[in-house]
Design a protein around this motif. Structure first.
Motif, PDB file in Angstrom:
ATOM      1  N   ILE A  28       0.999  -1.270   0.033  1.00  0.00           N
ATOM      2  CA  ILE A  28      -0.020  -0.137  -0.044  1.00  0.00           C
ATOM      3  C   ILE A  28       0.913   1.285  -0.185  1.00  0.00           C
ATOM      4  N   ALA A  29       2.257   1.132   0.037  1.00  0.00           N
ATOM      5  CA  ALA A  29       3.044   2.306  -0.186  1.00  0.00           C
ATOM      6  C   ALA A  29       3.004   2.850   1.301  1.00  0.00           C
ATOM      7  N   SER A  30       4.011   3.840   1.449  1.00  0.00           N
ATOM      8  CA  SER A  30       4.348   4.416   2.800  1.00  0.00           C
ATOM      9  C   SER A  30       3.274   5.408   3.431  1.00  0.00           C
ATOM     10  N   TYR A  31       3.310   5.536   4.596  1.00  0.00           N
ATOM     11  CA  TYR A  31       2.363   6.484   5.252  1.00  0.00           C
ATOM     12  C   TYR A  31       2.451   7.765   4.815  1.00  0.00           C
ATOM     13  N   THR A  32       3.878   8.125   4.475  1.00  0.00           N
ATOM     14  CA  THR A  32       4.010   9.475   3.973  1.00  0.00           C
ATOM     15  C   THR A  32       3.375   9.532   2.589  1.00  0.00           C
ATOM     16  N   ALA A  33       3.463   8.376   1.546  1.00  0.00           N
ATOM     17  CA  ALA A  33       2.819   8.901   0.312  1.00  0.00           C
ATOM     18  C   ALA A  33       1.371   8.804   0.421  1.00  0.00           C
ATOM     19  N   MET A  34       0.712   8.091   1.440  1.00  0.00           N
ATOM     20  CA  MET A  34      -0.757   8.215   1.704  1.00  0.00           C
ATOM     21  C   MET A  34      -1.152   9.864   2.324  1.00  0.00           C
ATOM     22  N   ASN A  35      -0.412   9.920   3.533  1.00  0.00           N
ATOM     23  CA  ASN A  35      -0.969  10.823   4.292  1.00  0.00           C
ATOM     24  C   ASN A  35      -0.505  12.555   3.930  1.00  0.00           C
ATOM     25  N   GLY A  36       0.703  12.651   3.014  1.00  0.00           N
ATOM     26  CA  GLY A  36       1.230  13.447   2.445  1.00  0.00           C
ATOM     27  C   GLY A  36       0.467  14.306   1.440  1.00  0.00           C
ATOM     28  N   HIS A  37      -0.393  13.300   0.792  1.00  0.00           N
ATOM     29  CA  HIS A  37      -1.289  13.882  -0.305  1.00  0.00           C
ATOM     30  C   HIS A  37      -2.463  14.595   0.447  1.00  0.00           C
ATOM     31  N   LYS A  38      -2.684  16.090  -0.150  1.00  0.00           N
ATOM     32  CA  LYS A  38      -3.522  17.135   0.004  1.00  0.00           C
ATOM     33  C   LYS A  38      -4.754  17.012  -0.911  1.00  0.00           C
ATOM     34  N   PHE A  39      -5.934  16.747  -0.498  1.00  0.00           N
ATOM     35  CA  PHE A  39      -7.130  16.663  -1.332  1.00  0.00           C
ATOM     36  C   PHE A  39      -7.163  18.013  -2.400  1.00  0.00           C
ATOM     37  N   ASN A  40      -7.429  17.642  -3.744  1.00  0.00           N
ATOM     38  CA  ASN A  40      -7.344  18.486  -4.638  1.00  0.00           C
ATOM     39  C   ASN A  40      -8.730  18.467  -5.420  1.00  0.00           C
ATOM     40  N   GLU A  41      -9.487  19.809  -5.204  1.00  0.00           N
ATOM     41  CA  GLU A  41     -10.895  19.641  -5.685  1.00  0.00           C
ATOM     42  C   GLU A  41     -11.078  19.376  -7.274  1.00  0.00           C
ATOM     43  N   VAL A  42      -9.948  19.745  -7.855  1.00  0.00           N
ATOM     44  CA  VAL A  42     -10.159  19.442  -9.466  1.00  0.00           C
ATOM     45  C   VAL A  42      -9.865  18.202  -9.646  1.00  0.00           C
ATOM     46  N   THR A  43      -8.774  17.457  -9.197  1.00  0.00           N
ATOM     47  CA  THR A  43      -8.354  16.295  -9.773  1.00  0.00           C
ATOM     48  C   THR A  43      -9.089  15.044  -8.675  1.00  0.00           C
ATOM     49  N   ASP A  44      -9.410  15.245  -7.564  1.00  0.00           N
ATOM     50  CA  ASP A  44      -9.825  14.188  -6.600  1.00  0.00           C
ATOM     51  C   ASP A  44     -11.259  13.997  -6.466  1.00  0.00           C
ATOM     52  N   SER A  45     -12.186  15.014  -6.718  1.00  0.00           N
ATOM     53  CA  SER A  45     -13.572  15.100  -6.577  1.00  0.00           C
ATOM     54  C   SER A  45     -14.245  13.714  -6.795  1.00  0.00           C
ATOM     55  N   VAL A  46     -14.075  13.650  -8.104  1.00  0.00           N
ATOM     56  CA  VAL A  46     -14.648  12.545  -8.849  1.00  0.00           C
ATOM     57  C   VAL A  46     -14.471  11.141  -8.248  1.00  0.00           C
ATOM     58  N   GLU A  47     -13.219  10.896  -7.929  1.00  0.00           N
ATOM     59  CA  GLU A  47     -13.080   9.481  -7.218  1.00  0.00           C
ATOM     60  C   GLU A  47     -13.410   9.419  -5.905  1.00  0.00           C
ATOM     61  N   PHE A  48     -13.304  10.612  -5.215  1.00  0.00           N
ATOM     62  CA  PHE A  48     -13.688  10.747  -3.885  1.00  0.00           C
ATOM     63  C   PHE A  48     -15.320  10.588  -3.650  1.00  0.00           C
ATOM     64  N   THR A  49     -15.825  11.165  -4.579  1.00  0.00           N
ATOM     65  CA  THR A  49     -17.618  10.822  -4.509  1.00  0.00           C
ATOM     66  C   THR A  49     -17.795   9.639  -4.944  1.00  0.00           C
ATOM     67  N   SER A  50     -17.078   8.881  -5.944  1.00  0.00           N
ATOM     68  CA  SER A  50     -17.385   7.538  -6.344  1.00  0.00           C
ATOM     69  C   SER A  50     -17.213   6.682  -5.148  1.00  0.00           C
ATOM     70  N   MET A  51     -16.068   6.723  -4.367  1.00  0.00           N
ATOM     71  CA  MET A  51     -15.796   6.044  -3.076  1.00  0.00           C
ATOM     72  C   MET A  51     -16.719   6.054  -2.117  1.00  0.00           C
ATOM     73  N   LYS A  52     -17.260   7.442  -1.893  1.00  0.00           N
ATOM     74  CA  LYS A  52     -18.198   7.651  -0.956  1.00  0.00           C
ATOM     75  C   LYS A  52     -19.577   6.956  -1.129  1.00  0.00           C
ATOM     76  N   GLN A  53     -19.837   6.969  -2.623  1.00  0.00           N
ATOM     77  CA  GLN A  53     -21.261   6.476  -2.873  1.00  0.00           C
ATOM     78  C   GLN A  53     -21.123   5.023  -2.578  1.00  0.00           C
ATOM     79  N   TYR A  54     -19.928   4.592  -3.014  1.00  0.00           N
ATOM     80  CA  TYR A  54     -19.898   3.009  -2.810  1.00  0.00           C
ATOM     81  C   TYR A  54     -20.101   2.593  -1.539  1.00  0.00           C
ATOM     82  N   LEU A  55     -19.388   3.376  -0.450  1.00  0.00           N
ATOM     83  CA  LEU A  55     -19.449   3.139   0.846  1.00  0.00           C
ATOM     84  C   LEU A  55     -20.910   3.230   1.166  1.00  0.00           C
ATOM     85  N   GLU A  56     -21.583   4.163   0.876  1.00  0.00           N
ATOM     86  CA  GLU A  56     -23.183   4.578   0.941  1.00  0.00           C
ATOM     87  C   GLU A  56     -23.736   3.200   0.830  1.00  0.00           C
TER      88      GLU A  56
END
Length: 288
Positions: free
Chosen positions: A254-282
């Motif tokens: 799954i790569a390092s903790y830094t690789a995960m937590n170092g990412h800052k949410f980007n409204e332009v590039t991340d919104s589509v996948e984030f929304t898809s994940m949220k809908q799946y969890l729902e």
């Protein structure tokens, strides 16, 4: 140590740009005529081959060179790392992009699926810079913007972390601003289902492992945010624990903790996948 840092800089830049290609070898490789070869010789220097890589490669390279810096110096200092490894590359990318935006570049010719880009840079007084790439003008601009964006994301993520002595911490330690109680060997090991606040958390985890198999780094951060947005995980002091659980339970890297937590949410590039994940969890919540 300075020599080691310089080597890192040269390695990364040389992977992206093969600089100083010989005009005669280029002429032979692309079967240019005698007049075309003479034109290259008289007008272009340097001749640079632009290698194509995806964003995942760029992220992995940045993480790799960061770890190499830490191995050599036992500490990570972003200012020094930037100066030795990134600043000139950022300058180059910005110069190419500025040239493109100002219309100072054109495609001289196309041969064997590659484009020969004619650049007029500020240091080009007696010759022109020739970039050889498998990308046309628009594709090359997008590629340079993508490279620059990933480098700036890395810098931005590292800026929130303090300079720390690597000998006293592990690579996956939580930043000081997100202090969590460490899990000791004496404590009962926790699982991801233990920290998810839902009656059917075990089944949710199993479904997630199938739906998002091989997820890591940035995408793992988006999954964490989706869990948190649905109040399935706490909003604070959970990232490190979440990563450790995933690392232990998922049967892939799954790569390092830094690789995960170092990412800052980007409204332009991340919104589509984030929304898809949220809908799946729902859907998992509603069916459980």
């Amino acid at each position: 140590m300075a020599q080691h840092s310089a080597k890192i800089k040269i390695d990364m830049r040389e992977k992206l740009f093969e600089i100083g290609k010989n005009w005669l070898k280029i002429s032979e490789e692309y079967s240019f005529s005698e007049s075309e070869s003479f034109f290259i010789k008289e007008n272009f220097w340097p001749i640079i081959v632009v290698n194509s890589y995806d964003t995942e490669w760029v992220k992995n390279q940045l993480d790799y060179y960061k770890l190499e810096f830490i191995k050599e110096n036992k500490i990570f200092d972003l200012d020094i790392f930037k100066r030795n490894n990134l600043d000139f590359l950022v300058f180059e990318l910005n110069e190419y992009l500025d040239n493109i935006k100002k219309g100072k570049t054109k495609i001289w010719t196309e041969r064997k699926g590659d484009y020969f880009h004619w650049f007029k840079l500020h240091l080009d007084t007696k010759s022109y810079t020739l970039l050889i790439s498998d990308k046309n003008e628009i594709q090359l601009e997008i590629y340079f913007k993508t490279l620059l964006s990933e480098i700036l994301k890395f810098i931005e993520a590292e800026q929130v972390l303090p300079i720390r002595d690597i000998e006293t911490i592990t690579e996956q330690e939580t930043p000081i601003s997100e202090q969590e109680t460490p899990i000791t060997e004496q404590e009962t090991p926790i699982t991801l289902s233990d920290v998810i606040t839902h009656a059917n958390s075990v089944e949710i985890v199993e479904r997630v492992k199938v739906q998002y198999k091989n997820i890591k780094g940035k995408r793992l951060k988006l999954l964490l945010l989706a869990f948190q947005d649905l109040n399935l995980l706490p909003k604070e002091r959970i990232a490190n624990k979440f990563h450790k659980c995933c690392e232990k339970e998922f049967d892939w890297e799954i790569a390092s903790y830094t690789a995960m937590n170092g990412h800052k949410f980007n409204e332009v590039t991340d919104s589509v996948e984030f929304t898809s994940m949220k809908q799946y969890l729902e859907t998992l919540i509603k069916t459980n």
